[in-house]
Design an enzyme around this catalytic site. Structure first.
Site, PDB file in Angstrom:
ATOM      1  N   LYS A 195       0.860  -1.187   0.000  1.00 53.78           N
ATOM      2  CA  LYS A 195       0.000   0.000   0.000  1.00 53.78           C
ATOM      3  C   LYS A 195       0.895   1.235   0.000  1.00 53.78           C
ATOM      4  O   LYS A 195       1.717   1.408   0.895  1.00 53.78           O
ATOM      5  CB  LYS A 195      -0.901  -0.021   1.227  1.00 53.78           C
ATOM      6  CG  LYS A 195      -1.734   1.243   1.370  1.00 53.78           C
ATOM      7  CD  LYS A 195      -2.754   1.127   2.479  1.00 53.78           C
ATOM      8  CE  LYS A 195      -3.497   2.441   2.662  1.00 53.78           C
ATOM      9  NZ  LYS A 195      -4.518   2.356   3.696  1.00 53.78           N
ATOM     10  N   LYS A 248      -2.145  -1.523  -3.876  1.00 53.78           N
ATOM     11  CA  LYS A 248      -3.036  -0.368  -3.776  1.00 53.78           C
ATOM     12  C   LYS A 248      -2.232   0.922  -3.828  1.00 53.78           C
ATOM     13  O   LYS A 248      -1.234   1.026  -3.118  1.00 53.78           O
ATOM     14  CB  LYS A 248      -3.780  -0.460  -2.441  1.00 53.78           C
ATOM     15  CG  LYS A 248      -4.675   0.720  -2.141  1.00 53.78           C
ATOM     16  CD  LYS A 248      -5.173   0.635  -0.747  1.00 53.78           C
ATOM     17  CE  LYS A 248      -5.926   1.913  -0.445  1.00 53.78           C
ATOM     18  NZ  LYS A 248      -6.399   1.972   0.900  1.00 53.78           N
TER      19      LYS A 248
HETATM   20  C1  PBG Z   1      -7.357   3.245   5.753  1.00 57.21           C
HETATM   21  C2  PBG Z   1      -7.625   3.167   4.298  1.00 57.21           C
HETATM   22  C3  PBG Z   1      -7.439   4.131   3.302  1.00 57.21           C
HETATM   23  C4  PBG Z   1      -7.964   3.586   2.127  1.00 57.21           C
HETATM   24  C5  PBG Z   1      -8.408   2.310   2.435  1.00 57.21           C
HETATM   25  N1  PBG Z   1      -8.185   2.062   3.776  1.00 57.21           N
HETATM   26  C6  PBG Z   1      -6.944   5.533   3.352  1.00 57.21           C
HETATM   27  C7  PBG Z   1      -5.588   5.856   3.732  1.00 57.21           C
HETATM   28  O1  PBG Z   1      -4.725   4.996   3.950  1.00 57.21           O
HETATM   29  O2  PBG Z   1      -5.360   7.044   3.862  1.00 57.21           O
HETATM   30  C8  PBG Z   1      -8.044   4.276   0.796  1.00 57.21           C
HETATM   31  C9  PBG Z   1      -9.123   3.812  -0.113  1.00 57.21           C
HETATM   32  C10 PBG Z   1      -9.439   4.732  -1.238  1.00 57.21           C
HETATM   33  O3  PBG Z   1      -8.796   5.773  -1.447  1.00 57.21           O
HETATM   34  O4  PBG Z   1     -10.392   4.411  -1.966  1.00 57.21           O
HETATM   35  N2  PBG Z   1      -6.048   3.280   6.142  1.00 57.21           N
END
Ligand code: PBG
Length: 324
Positions: A195, A248
């Site tokens: 991520k 992601k």
């Molecule tokens: C929580 C999380 C996030 C997303 C999914 N789980 C945001 C982040 O890490 O700031 C992003 C999902 C999206 O942008 O559609 N940590």
């Protein structure tokens, strides 16, 4: 054999021929639809930067889940917007929290729909970080036990899968242990393994009210420049017991989806995130692109790169278009 013997256009002449030689087929079963659950009754609060997406109270989330299920999408992933935020994010593991209540309600009425939960603290902490803050730092090890409590609480409420998205080191192992020790050895973990610290989460943070109040997430989410490190993150999560791993966002990282597909023999998910959704919707609503076609092209591209599963805010509409 080259032209004029070989003519690739021969197999593009009719829709039937094109269908016969199509290599990648998107199906509703490939899709997972995210939902934002908020307190209250009969609430649907639109998210300005994500036209078509709203924060939904549990009752409205159930109606939306019904439509998603009816469209043929096999799973949803739930995010919670709690009543109350605090430094440790305690509502994240409250058995009467919004997500926990939504799980119970949805599983009761739609037992076949797989309910996945996002396991993270950022929606529940008043500072908006994904873990416990000590000084100016996010404390990795102190966060693990809280994530484990959250995952356990989701499992108790009836979640089918838990999906840690915080990017703390060791969280998959900590959650796996907690689940196993408490009678939930059968609950799989989908790890947000690679991520990245991405600009494309902006609209999500509006939707989940989870913007960090100081600093950013670059001390725990990955540097967008790093592909080898992404493979190491995936390997670590698999060693710790992840059942599904995720890359992601999706579109700027298609190369890493493809690499993960060839380097690891396991189910692979990709998250077509909020900013990717917002760009396509904005251009579509302005009449600048043919949105329906753009969506199918994007989702097909993510699948062609190697993703088995795609988390996308377009899941319901795409699935409807895919149905015979
Ligand atoms: C929580 C999380 C996030 C997303 C999914 N789980 C945001 C982040 O890490 O700031 C992003 C999902 C999206 O942008 O559609 N940590």
């Amino acid at each position: 054999m080259a032209f004029p013997i070989t003519r690739p256009r021969r197999l593009r002449r009719t829709e039937t021929l094109r269908r016969m030689v199509r290599e990648t087929r998107l199906a509703p079963d490939d899709l997972i639809h995210p939902l934002f659950v908020c307190p209250g009754r009969d609430v649907a609060k639109p998210v300005a930067s994500m036209p078509g997406v709203a924060q939904l109270s549990v009752d409205r989330a159930l109606s939306e889940a019904r439509e998603i299920h009816a469209a043929g999408v096999p799973a949803i992933v739930l995010f919670g917007i709690p009543d109350h935020k605090d430094a440790r994010g305690t509502e994240a593991w409250s058995d009467s929290g919004v997500v926990q209540r939504a799980i119970a309600e949805i599983k009761q009425h739609l037992p076949e729909l797989a309910v996945i939960t996002d396991v993270c603290l950022c929606e529940y902490t008043d500072h908006g970080h994904c873990g416990v803050v000590s000084g100016a730092e996010v404390d990795n090890d102190a966060t693990l036990e809280l994530l484990a409590l959250e995952a356990l609480s989701h499992a108790r409420a009836g979640a089918d899968l838990v999906a840690p998205s915080d990017m703390m080191d060791g969280r998959v192992g900590a959650i796996r242990r907690a689940l196993d020790e408490n009678g939930y050895a059968q609950i799989p973990i989908m790890a947000y393994a690679a991520k990245f610290a991405s600009a494309f989460y902006g609209p999500f943070r509006e939707a989940a009210e989870s913007t960090p109040q100081f600093g950013d997430r670059r001390s725990y989410q990955m540097d967008p420049a790093n592909g080898d490190e992404a493979m190491r993150e995936i390997a670590l999560d698999l060693e710790e017991g992840a059942d599904i791993v995720m890359v992601k966002p999706a579109l700027p990282y298609l190369d890493l989806i493809q690499r993960a597909r060839t380097e690891f023999n396991c189910p692979l998910a990709a998250y077509n995130v909020s900013g990717e959704y917002a760009m396509v919707r904005a251009a579509g609503l302005n009449g600048w692109i043919d949105e329906d076609r753009a969506v199918m092209e994007i989702l097909t591209g993510i699948k062609r790169a190697g993703a088995d599963l795609i988390l996308t805010y377009f899941a319901k509409t795409a699935a409807r278009r895919l149905r015979p």
